[in-house]
Design a protein around this motif. Structure first.
Motif, short mmCIF file in Angstrom:
data_model
loop_
_atom_site.label_atom_id
_atom_site.label_comp_id
_atom_site.label_asym_id
_atom_site.label_seq_id
_atom_site.Cartn_x
_atom_site.Cartn_y
_atom_site.Cartn_z
N GLY B 69 0.82 -1.22 0.00
CA GLY B 69 0.00 0.00 0.00
C GLY B 69 0.84 1.26 0.00
O GLY B 69 0.43 2.30 0.50
N ILE B 70 2.07 1.15 -0.56
CA ILE B 70 2.93 2.34 -0.67
C ILE B 70 2.77 2.86 -2.10
O ILE B 70 3.18 2.21 -3.06
N GLN B 71 2.17 4.02 -2.25
CA GLN B 71 1.90 4.49 -3.60
C GLN B 71 2.77 5.69 -3.97
O GLN B 71 3.48 5.66 -4.95
N GLY B 72 2.73 6.74 -3.18
CA GLY B 72 3.52 7.94 -3.51
C GLY B 72 3.10 8.50 -4.86
O GLY B 72 2.02 8.19 -5.37
N THR B 109 -2.56 0.35 5.27
CA THR B 109 -1.33 0.33 4.48
C THR B 109 -0.14 0.41 5.43
O THR B 109 -0.29 0.72 6.61
N ILE B 110 1.06 0.16 4.90
CA ILE B 110 2.27 0.26 5.73
C ILE B 110 2.44 1.68 6.28
O ILE B 110 2.70 1.84 7.49
N ALA B 114 2.45 2.35 10.30
CA ALA B 114 3.66 2.95 10.87
C ALA B 114 3.30 4.21 11.66
O ALA B 114 3.85 4.45 12.74
N ARG B 115 2.36 4.99 11.15
CA ARG B 115 1.94 6.19 11.89
C ARG B 115 1.22 5.81 13.17
O ARG B 115 1.33 6.50 14.19
N ALA B 116 0.47 4.70 13.13
CA ALA B 116 -0.31 4.28 14.30
C ALA B 116 0.55 3.57 15.34
O ALA B 116 0.11 3.35 16.46
N SER B 117 1.80 3.24 14.98
CA SER B 117 2.63 2.43 15.88
C SER B 117 3.80 3.25 16.37
O SER B 117 4.16 4.29 15.80
N PRO B 124 8.45 4.53 7.95
CA PRO B 124 7.71 3.26 7.96
C PRO B 124 8.58 2.03 7.78
O PRO B 124 8.07 0.91 7.81
N CYS B 125 9.92 2.20 7.62
CA CYS B 125 10.77 1.06 7.23
C CYS B 125 10.79 -0.07 8.26
O CYS B 125 10.83 -1.24 7.91
#
Lengths: 318, 318
Positions: B69-72, B109-110, B114-117, B124-125
């Motif tokens: 789910g990484i689009q950019g 998505t990743i 990542a924002r939620a964690s 997000p890596c």
């Protein structure tokens, strides 16, 4: 000092530097105030700062200068001795300064013997290193010094560590440490400045007003060690403290037994047939083979040699 | 290829590359033709080249694509899947392609998880790595693959080695190898390209006409691994072959027992309370804690997920 989160004035900087050296000497069990220490001085900031700090801390520290006959455009060797003499007169007047002049003693300058020998592929650094190690060990043994101290700083140690790591030189990695113990006639070797950044020893020399040789040895320009220092400086710029961490965490892993060290780093030493110094080689040691020495040369007469070089240096108006 | 002193035409280059991979598979005892291999494919040159080479060598190699789910700006994830589908249709038509779409399966998505964690400090890596490792291990276990193969090349491995070395991460150093053996429900992991320079895998993809995603993940730009790659590229420019030497001599020192490896790299694994996958944590595994999973989610249905993403990718006209 960004990595220590410290900002100090000149006076307190000097104090911090001296106390930090004392802590390193104790932490790594380098030497005590009862032992005679021989400081190898080149005329650069690190070694003169080391002699200064040990003197201020009350250690019994004499100097050894090895004249290599490297002059170049700046009369490098003569200029170095002139700086050391000026330093000693002012900062360590009670200490002895031994001078071993390689061309006077062995008949050739370092560039000359390097050209005459197969070592080093055109660069004199390998011949120079061998000669300096030999002269230091021999003088320490003959004059009864318990410990040989060199001014290697963190940048030096980290560059060597990087070099040994990039090639996974397991034998060298297992041995690299602030202290190499004495054994079989070889003096104990210590590096009290191994945790100081180069800029820290330079700052100390500056606040103490030590007049040192700024120029590197002309033969060191562009060598591999300087290349590794450049890489490590980039790393340090990216994450301050990384160079110290690289070295200190290496020592930590080493002390925890992570590396499978060989049983003895100085195994199987015997006396050189020509000079009697310890060597792993059968017959003559690497030094005597390179210099083609077949019998012990006359003992160095410090005073004569010193006078000869002093006269030469004075004639050059350094 | 300067470090091998070889100059090859396109046809013989491909042959050299395939044969070298076969030699690495044998040398490090990675897998045999009887075993089912799962190749983790991202859509980049390394993983597609790996799937291609294993297919040409006659191995039983299926693909696994993990939709992150990484689009950019470049629709990174969708574009990656489109490239993989095109590759498979042409180069590996008999193989299976598993698709696990993270947002479809786990709801975020990743970048969202990542924002939620608390992982990763805004990047997000870390969350991405944890998720990919989990999905790969789980799918390999559930579908009965003996081996999980990734396209890590020499530049990747040398950068990780540099990172682990600069911090003397002794646990990681003791484990870093082309093969990580299976154990306790975790698949065997292998890196058949670990001795190829990145430029070599790129050249192989080029001569084979593989259409891959050129762009890096948008989140990887400027990360620390790329910084170490830059340092190592300087080293390689200074002395060609140095990167390969750094990695291979490390493996040599490791295999000679220079590093004091911990008794077992995968000690004390137990089943996660939520998903049943192996974990060292008490209670739930790191993945289930990050995703806040309290019970096993419905099994992935490859075909449904695949259809859904395919429809989305086609709608985006990739």
């Amino acid at each position: 000092m960004r990595h220590h989160k410290l900002a100090l004035c000149a006076e307190h900087y000097g104090e911090w530097f001296v106390n930090s050296t004392q802590r390193a000497i104790e932490k790594y069990k380098m030497f005590t105030r009862g032992e005679r220490v021989l400081v190898a001085v080149s005329g650069g900031k690190d070694s003169l700062a080391l002699w200064d700090v040990l003197t201020r801390l009350g250690y019994n520290a004499d100097g050894l200068y090895i004249g290599l006959g490297i002059q170049g455009e700046i009369a490098y060797s003569d200029q170095s001795l002139a700086r050391i003499r000026a330093f000693q007169a002012q900062m360590a007047p009670d200490a002895a300064l031994h001078v071993v002049d390689v061309p006077e003693t062995y008949g050739k300058t370092i560039p000359q013997i390097a050209r005459a020998s197969s070592r080093g592929h055109g660069k004199p650094c390998s011949a120079c290193g061998l000669t300096k190690r030999y002269v230091m060990n021999r003088l320490a043994a003959e004059r009864g010094y318990a410990v040989l101290a060199t001014g290697h700083n963190l940048d030096d140690e980290a560059a060597v560590l990087m070099q040994n790591t990039l090639h996974w030189q397991t034998g060298y990695l297992a041995r690299q440490a602030p202290v190499l113990e004495a054994g079989d006639g070889l003096a104990k070797k210590v590096k009290p400045f191994c945790r100081f950044y180069e800029r820290e020893t330079a700052a100390y020399a500056m606040v103490r007003g030590i007049d040192y040789v700024y120029d590197e040895c002309p033969h060191a320009v562009g060598n591999l060690t300087n290349f590794y220092k450049t890489l490590l400086n980039q790393l340090e710029a990216q994450s301050p403290g990384a160079k110290l961490q690289f070295y200190v965490q290496f020592l930590q892993a080493r002390s925890e037994g992570f590396f499978d060290a060989p049983p003895s780093a100085r195994a199987d030493l015997r006396a050189c047939e020509a000079c009697g110094q310890p060597t792993t080689a059968p017959g003559r040691c690497a030094f005597c083979r390179m210099w083609d020495i077949t019998a012990l040369p006359a003992a160095e007469r410090d005073e004569d040699v010193f006078d000869a070089i002093t006269a030469r240096a004075e004639a050059a108006e350094l």
